[in-house]
Motif scaffolding. Structure first.
Motif, short mmCIF file in Angstrom:
data_model
loop_
_atom_site.label_atom_id
_atom_site.label_comp_id
_atom_site.label_asym_id
_atom_site.label_seq_id
_atom_site.Cartn_x
_atom_site.Cartn_y
_atom_site.Cartn_z
N THR A 1 0.70 -1.28 0.01
CA THR A 1 0.04 -0.24 0.04
C THR A 1 0.96 1.24 0.16
OG1 THR A 1 -0.15 -0.12 2.44
CG2 THR A 1 -1.90 -0.96 1.24
N LEU A 2 1.93 1.35 0.66
CA LEU A 2 2.62 2.33 0.78
C LEU A 2 3.10 3.03 -0.68
CD1 LEU A 2 6.01 3.15 3.05
CD2 LEU A 2 5.94 3.70 0.64
N PRO A 3 3.66 2.26 -1.91
CA PRO A 3 3.69 3.10 -2.99
C PRO A 3 2.50 3.90 -3.65
CG PRO A 3 4.68 0.80 -3.04
CD PRO A 3 3.66 0.91 -2.02
N VAL A 4 1.11 3.17 -3.27
CA VAL A 4 0.18 3.94 -3.88
C VAL A 4 0.00 5.41 -3.41
CG1 VAL A 4 -2.53 3.73 -4.15
CG2 VAL A 4 -0.90 1.76 -4.37
N PHE A 5 0.12 5.18 -1.93
CA PHE A 5 -0.21 6.70 -1.04
C PHE A 5 0.87 7.59 -1.24
CE2 PHE A 5 -2.43 3.68 1.88
CZ PHE A 5 -3.71 3.99 1.41
N PHE A 6 2.20 6.98 -1.61
CA PHE A 6 3.37 7.79 -2.03
C PHE A 6 3.13 8.65 -3.23
CE2 PHE A 6 7.42 8.89 -3.41
CZ PHE A 6 8.25 9.30 -2.55
N ILE A 7 2.68 7.94 -4.33
CA ILE A 7 2.36 8.59 -5.43
C ILE A 7 1.06 9.70 -5.38
CG2 ILE A 7 1.39 8.41 -7.90
CD1 ILE A 7 2.89 5.46 -7.63
N LEU A 8 0.15 9.37 -4.63
CA LEU A 8 -0.85 10.29 -4.35
C LEU A 8 -0.37 11.55 -3.66
CD1 LEU A 8 -3.75 7.88 -3.37
CD2 LEU A 8 -3.57 9.34 -5.36
N THR A 9 0.57 11.40 -2.94
CA THR A 9 1.11 12.47 -2.29
C THR A 9 1.64 13.59 -3.20
OG1 THR A 9 1.92 11.15 -0.20
CG2 THR A 9 2.78 13.55 -0.43
N PHE A 10 2.01 13.30 -4.16
CA PHE A 10 2.83 14.19 -5.15
C PHE A 10 1.88 14.23 -6.20
CE2 PHE A 10 6.45 12.82 -2.53
CZ PHE A 10 6.98 14.16 -2.55
N ALA A 11 0.56 13.83 -6.29
CA ALA A 11 -0.21 13.96 -7.54
C ALA A 11 -1.12 15.16 -7.41
CB ALA A 11 -0.97 12.60 -7.57
N VAL A 12 -0.91 15.92 -6.48
CA VAL A 12 -1.97 17.10 -6.23
C VAL A 12 -1.34 18.26 -7.17
CG1 VAL A 12 -0.52 17.87 -4.49
CG2 VAL A 12 -2.56 19.14 -4.71
N PRO A 13 -2.53 18.70 -8.20
CA PRO A 13 -2.44 19.93 -9.20
C PRO A 13 -2.41 21.11 -8.56
CG PRO A 13 -4.71 18.87 -9.13
CD PRO A 13 -3.91 18.30 -8.33
N ILE A 14 -1.52 22.06 -9.10
CA ILE A 14 -1.45 23.37 -8.46
C ILE A 14 -2.45 24.11 -8.32
CG2 ILE A 14 1.30 23.36 -8.72
CD1 ILE A 14 0.86 25.20 -10.99
N GLU A 15 -3.47 23.66 -9.50
CA GLU A 15 -4.71 24.42 -9.86
C GLU A 15 -5.71 24.50 -8.48
OE1 GLU A 15 -2.97 23.38 -13.46
OE2 GLU A 15 -3.55 22.21 -11.73
N VAL A 16 -5.69 23.60 -7.57
CA VAL A 16 -6.50 23.44 -6.51
C VAL A 16 -6.11 24.65 -5.39
CG1 VAL A 16 -6.92 20.85 -7.01
CG2 VAL A 16 -5.10 21.97 -5.30
N GLY A 17 -5.03 24.96 -5.71
CA GLY A 17 -4.69 26.33 -4.58
C GLY A 17 -4.03 25.84 -3.24
N PRO A 18 -3.55 26.67 -2.57
CA PRO A 18 -2.70 26.32 -1.38
C PRO A 18 -3.43 25.55 -0.41
CG PRO A 18 -2.03 28.53 -2.13
CD PRO A 18 -3.26 28.08 -2.97
N THR A 19 -4.60 25.88 -0.03
CA THR A 19 -5.39 25.35 1.10
C THR A 19 -5.76 23.78 0.66
OG1 THR A 19 -6.24 27.32 1.55
CG2 THR A 19 -7.37 25.67 2.65
N VAL A 20 -6.30 23.52 -0.33
CA VAL A 20 -6.82 22.52 -0.87
C VAL A 20 -5.61 21.44 -0.90
CG1 VAL A 20 -7.96 21.13 -2.53
CG2 VAL A 20 -8.82 23.12 -1.90
N GLY A 21 -4.42 21.99 -1.63
CA GLY A 21 -3.21 21.39 -1.86
C GLY A 21 -2.71 21.07 -0.58
N ALA A 22 -2.57 21.74 0.55
CA ALA A 22 -1.97 21.48 1.86
C ALA A 22 -2.91 20.21 2.43
CB ALA A 22 -2.05 22.60 2.80
N ILE A 23 -4.28 20.40 2.54
CA ILE A 23 -4.99 19.28 2.80
C ILE A 23 -4.76 17.98 2.14
CG2 ILE A 23 -7.50 18.51 3.22
CD1 ILE A 23 -8.26 21.63 3.63
N TRP A 24 -4.69 17.79 0.82
CA TRP A 24 -4.46 16.74 0.02
C TRP A 24 -3.20 16.28 0.53
CZ3 TRP A 24 -6.14 16.22 -5.38
CH2 TRP A 24 -5.47 15.07 -6.18
N VAL A 25 -2.09 17.07 0.51
CA VAL A 25 -0.79 16.46 1.01
C VAL A 25 -1.02 15.81 2.39
CG1 VAL A 25 1.66 16.88 1.20
CG2 VAL A 25 0.39 17.85 -0.74
N LEU A 26 -1.50 16.40 3.36
CA LEU A 26 -1.65 15.78 4.60
C LEU A 26 -2.06 14.56 4.54
CD1 LEU A 26 -1.25 16.36 7.73
CD2 LEU A 26 -3.55 17.73 7.70
N VAL A 27 -3.33 14.55 4.25
CA VAL A 27 -4.17 13.03 4.14
C VAL A 27 -3.38 12.16 3.45
CG1 VAL A 27 -6.22 11.92 3.34
CG2 VAL A 27 -6.44 14.33 4.41
#
Length: 472
Positions: free
Chosen positions: A100-126
């Motif tokens: 499971t680790l590789p899947v979640f690791f990829i998701l951590t850096f898959a956030v698009p910059i268009e979502v903005g700093p707030t949503v991006g921060a929450i995405w990375v945290l989860v």
């Protein structure tokens, strides 16, 4: 935990560990080294200089995800002991984490910059919290395995030395290769995603075979059910009852905090002190190439002087090297690669020797208490190591915030004030040197020596012989 009599708390001494066993165990560090290196190197920078998240929030995100590990690691350690008692192996939890680790690791850096700093921060945290959870499922049982693979003092050094060789190679591969992969794309967000995908596949290639290599033993049982709170009480009890464990853990945590701060600061040193974002690759080469070469040397030092003395020498050497880097404040330049290389020589010993001392501590405790709680010890150890590395990023971001660091979005170039550049150098040099000094004071309180471990490994004499008095 598994309860045993004092006479069988430690298995009889074994011969040399087979090369196949060493290779199967060591390859796991390809994955653990990757996960331990790449997020610490680029995640804060990804947040501040790609998503536009403020430095203090970026540090808080990374720290919260890592500190979540601190909460769950003792629980996972206790569950690992229960799994060992019930199934004869720790590999079940390890496999779940490995897959499971590789899947979640990829998701951590898959956030698009268009979502903005707030949503991006929450995405990375989860996503990063899920990644950290998967890592703990593998890492905690993995740390417990050496105490079960051999009882020999020097064989544990040999086993852990080769693990650290692979770990060091992984740090070099991910630390130098990660930023290079990131730079292959003209768009920073796509570069980070490419980096994450390749890194995730390599991590899986290390963790999965190491999980399958976890040994099985014939004896099994049904462990007593315990409450959630009991898992944490067992962890506290282990800390309270084992003085060598407290001293070794405290030393390792402080050093993890020091190296975590340096790791998080490396990209900032490259970009804003050496004036080249790609210089982070050279910094890693300067640090890890010597470490890769000198890991076996520290094994020989340990056989000659004892692990604890070798560890002390390595720690002093690293502190001196870190302090020398302070000169970047007045004279930035390529000369910095020399003290970084010296730190790399020391870093190999700071990794191999404490990891070789931990199974000694576990086996000594098992002999003294008659209780096998390797998982509990490894859970507390991983929690402490994770906390140290996580707080390293926090220390850096606090320094950046107080010294006026300016965030940016999507790879924009921002001229930093002189105070921020000085703060970056302090985080990369003086702070780690001070932390190493404090760790050395704790290390001097570690009291286990070779004779203690070799005595633990000898089978207890029969009761009638042990109680036999002098002839009349």
């Amino acid at each position: 935990m598994t309860h045993r009599s004092a006479s069988d708390a430690v298995a009889p001494p074994t011969d040399r560990v087979p090369a196949r066993t060493i290779a199967g165990y060591a390859v796991g560090s390809l994955g653990t080294g990757g996960f331990g290196t790449l997020p610490g190197l680029v995640l804060v920078y990804f947040l501040t200089d790609n998503l536009g998240v403020t430095a203090i929030v970026a540090g808080l995100i990374v720290s919260l995800a890592k500190l979540w590990d601190v909460v769950i690691d003792p629980l996972i350690g206790s569950l690992s002991d229960r799994a060992l008692a019930r199934t004869g192996s720790r590999r079940g939890l390890m496999l779940v984490g490995a897959l499971t680790l590789p899947v979640f690791f990829i998701l951590t850096f898959a956030v698009p910059i268009e979502v903005g700093p707030t949503v991006g921060a929450i995405w990375v945290l989860v996503a990063f919290m899920l990644t950290a959870t998967s890592f703990s499922l593998f890492q905690v049982p993995y740390i417990a395995l050496p105490a079960e693979l051999t009882t020999r003092y020097d064989e544990r050094t040999r086993l852990l030395t080769w693990r650290v060789v692979v770990l060091t190679a992984a740090i070099l591969l991910f630390g130098a290769g990660g930023p290079l992969l990131r730079g292959l794309s003209e768009t920073p967000s796509q570069g980070y995603l490419l980096m994450a995908v390749v890194a995730g596949l390599v991590i899986a290639a290390g963790l999965t075979p190491a999980s399958l290599a976890a040994p099985r033993r014939a004896e099994r049982g049904e462990p007593q059910r315990v409450s959630l709170g009991t898992h944490y009480r067992l962890a506290i009890l282990a800390l309270r009852e084992s003085q060598p464990f407290r001293a070794l853990l405290g030393t390792f945590v402080l050093q993890g905090l020091a190296t975590g701060t340096m790791l998080a600061a490396a990209q900032y040193v490259a970009t804003h002190v050496l004036r080249s974002e790609d210089a982070v690759t050279l910094l890693f080469l300067a640090l890890i190439a010597p470490a890769l070469l000198f890991a076996p040397v520290w094994g020989r030092v340990a056989r000659r002087t004892g692990k604890e003395r070798g560890y002390l020498i390595a720690s002093v050497l690293f502190a001196v090297a870190a302090l020398a880097i302070t000169g970047l404040v007045w004279a930035p330049g390529a000369w910095v690669y020399l003290p970084v290389a010296l730190a790399g020589v020391a870093y190999a010993g700071m990794q191999a020797l404490p990891l070789a001392m931990l199974p000694d501590v576990i086996a000594h405790d098992a002999r003294a208490s008659g209780t096998d709680r390797a998982g509990v010890f490894s859970g507390v150890w991983t929690a402490g190591e994770t906390a140290g590395m996580a707080l390293g990023a926090t220390v850096l971001t606090v320094i950046l915030s107080f010294t006026g660091y300016i965030e940016s979005v999507g790879g924009q170039t921002v001229a930093q004030p002189a105070s921020a550049v000085t703060g970056i150098v302090i985080a990369f040099s003086i702070v780690p040197a001070v932390l190493l000094g404090a760790s050395i004071l704790l290390l001097r309180r570690y009291r286990l020596r070779r004779d203690d471990i070799e005595a633990d490994a000898r089978p207890a004499p029969p009761a009638d012989v042990a109680n036999e008095g002098p002839a009349a």
